[in-house]
Design an enzyme around this catalytic site. Structure first.
Site, PDB file in Angstrom:
ATOM      1  N   HIS A   8       0.902  -1.066   0.039  1.00 25.44           N
ATOM      2  CA  HIS A   8       0.076  -0.052  -0.010  1.00 25.44           C
ATOM      3  C   HIS A   8       0.889   1.415  -0.041  1.00 25.44           C
ATOM      4  CE1 HIS A   8      -3.914   1.721   0.443  1.00 25.44           C
ATOM      5  NE2 HIS A   8      -3.388   2.469   1.209  1.00 25.44           N
ATOM      6  N   TYR A  51       2.463   4.609  -1.069  1.00 25.32           N
ATOM      7  CA  TYR A  51       1.757   5.989  -1.622  1.00 25.32           C
ATOM      8  C   TYR A  51       2.817   6.843  -2.539  1.00 25.32           C
ATOM      9  CZ  TYR A  51      -2.440   5.712   1.297  1.00 25.32           C
ATOM     10  OH  TYR A  51      -3.568   5.377   1.967  1.00 25.32           O
ATOM     11  N   ASP A  78     -10.980   3.850  -5.992  1.00 19.84           N
ATOM     12  CA  ASP A  78     -10.775   2.688  -5.215  1.00 19.84           C
ATOM     13  C   ASP A  78     -11.138   1.467  -5.846  1.00 19.84           C
ATOM     14  OD1 ASP A  78      -9.424   1.317  -3.085  1.00 19.84           O
ATOM     15  OD2 ASP A  78     -10.873   1.822  -1.736  1.00 19.84           O
ATOM     16  N   GLN A 103      -5.097  -2.588  -8.352  1.00 24.63           N
ATOM     17  CA  GLN A 103      -5.951  -1.764  -7.291  1.00 24.63           C
ATOM     18  C   GLN A 103      -5.442  -0.457  -7.389  1.00 24.63           C
ATOM     19  OE1 GLN A 103      -8.828  -3.047  -5.897  1.00 24.63           O
ATOM     20  NE2 GLN A 103      -9.483  -1.433  -4.850  1.00 24.63           N
ATOM     21  N   GLU A 108      -1.511  -0.836  -6.528  1.00 23.51           N
ATOM     22  CA  GLU A 108      -1.563  -1.915  -5.976  1.00 23.51           C
ATOM     23  C   GLU A 108      -1.221  -3.305  -6.715  1.00 23.51           C
ATOM     24  OE1 GLU A 108      -3.973  -1.805  -2.618  1.00 23.51           O
ATOM     25  OE2 GLU A 108      -3.405   0.140  -2.114  1.00 23.51           O
TER      26      GLU A 108
END
Length: 204
Positions: A34, A36, A103, A138, A165
């Site tokens: 995850h 960023y 998302d 994702q 992701e």
């Protein structure tokens, strides 16, 4: 299950992440990160342009569980050509209203390491290219970031970073069509490779 993750940085500005999971019985495995990214180093990412190499994505239910694979054509989910995030994220059409932005999972095709996505900032002139050997990507636009303290005491707010992701499809273990693909055995360990490459405008 024993999980090993290695991170390798090379002279081509590539960060390679390799996953290995050994199991002692039939086990569903779906790992990702995850991380960023903000190619400007601060502010929001709404003026980043994004390309996703996918013809289809998953519509989600009220709990963000993927339920239907649909074509991206004529939807806000079409990133086959570079598109800035700002317009869709701020307008929040029906597909984005519940999650306040993107998302969702996009469906990657092909075998082995393949091009998955590119993020680009005209402000910094930086490209982030993503390659992976997974079936899903994702994309999360940082919709629920709020007062997150990061490096050097910097505080991150909504849309301050985006995540790309690579993984199997979320909830794939409950998808009859794809269930077997995410079940691993002692004879078939889980392996996953993703490459994040940072390139400047000059070298693109």
């Amino acid at each position: 299950m024993e999980i090993y993750v290695s991170y390798t940085l090379n002279n081509d500005n590539e960060l390679m992440v390799d996953y290995l999971a050994n199991v002692d019985r039939d086990t569903p495995v779906n790992l990702t990160q995850h991380t960023y990214f903000n190619l400007n180093g601060g502010g929001d990412v709404l003026d980043h342009s994004l390309t996703i190499n996918a013809e289809k994505y998953f519509v989600t239910d009220d709990f963000s569980i993927p339920v239907d694979k649909c074509a991206v054509e004529n939807t806000v989910m079409d990133f086959r050509k570079p598109k800035k995030l700002r317009k869709d994220v701020l307008a929040q059409p029906r597909e984005l209203a519940r999650t306040k932005g993107f998302d969702h999972c996009w469906c990657l095709e092909g075998e082995g390491i393949q091009f998955a996505a590119t993020a680009y900032s005209a402000k910094s002139g930086l490209f982030l290219r993503v390659y992976a050997d997974q079936s899903g990507l994702q994309f999360y636009s940082g919709n629920f970031l709020k007062n997150v303290t990061g490096r050097n005491g910097q505080t991150y707010q909504q849309y301050a970073g985006l995540c790309l992701e690579t993984q199997h499809y979320p909830d794939q273990i409950n998808m009859d069509t794809y269930k077997k693909q995410c079940i691993y055995t002692p004879q078939r360990p889980y392996k996953h490779k993703v490459i994040f490459q940072l390139i400047s405008n000059e070298n693109s």
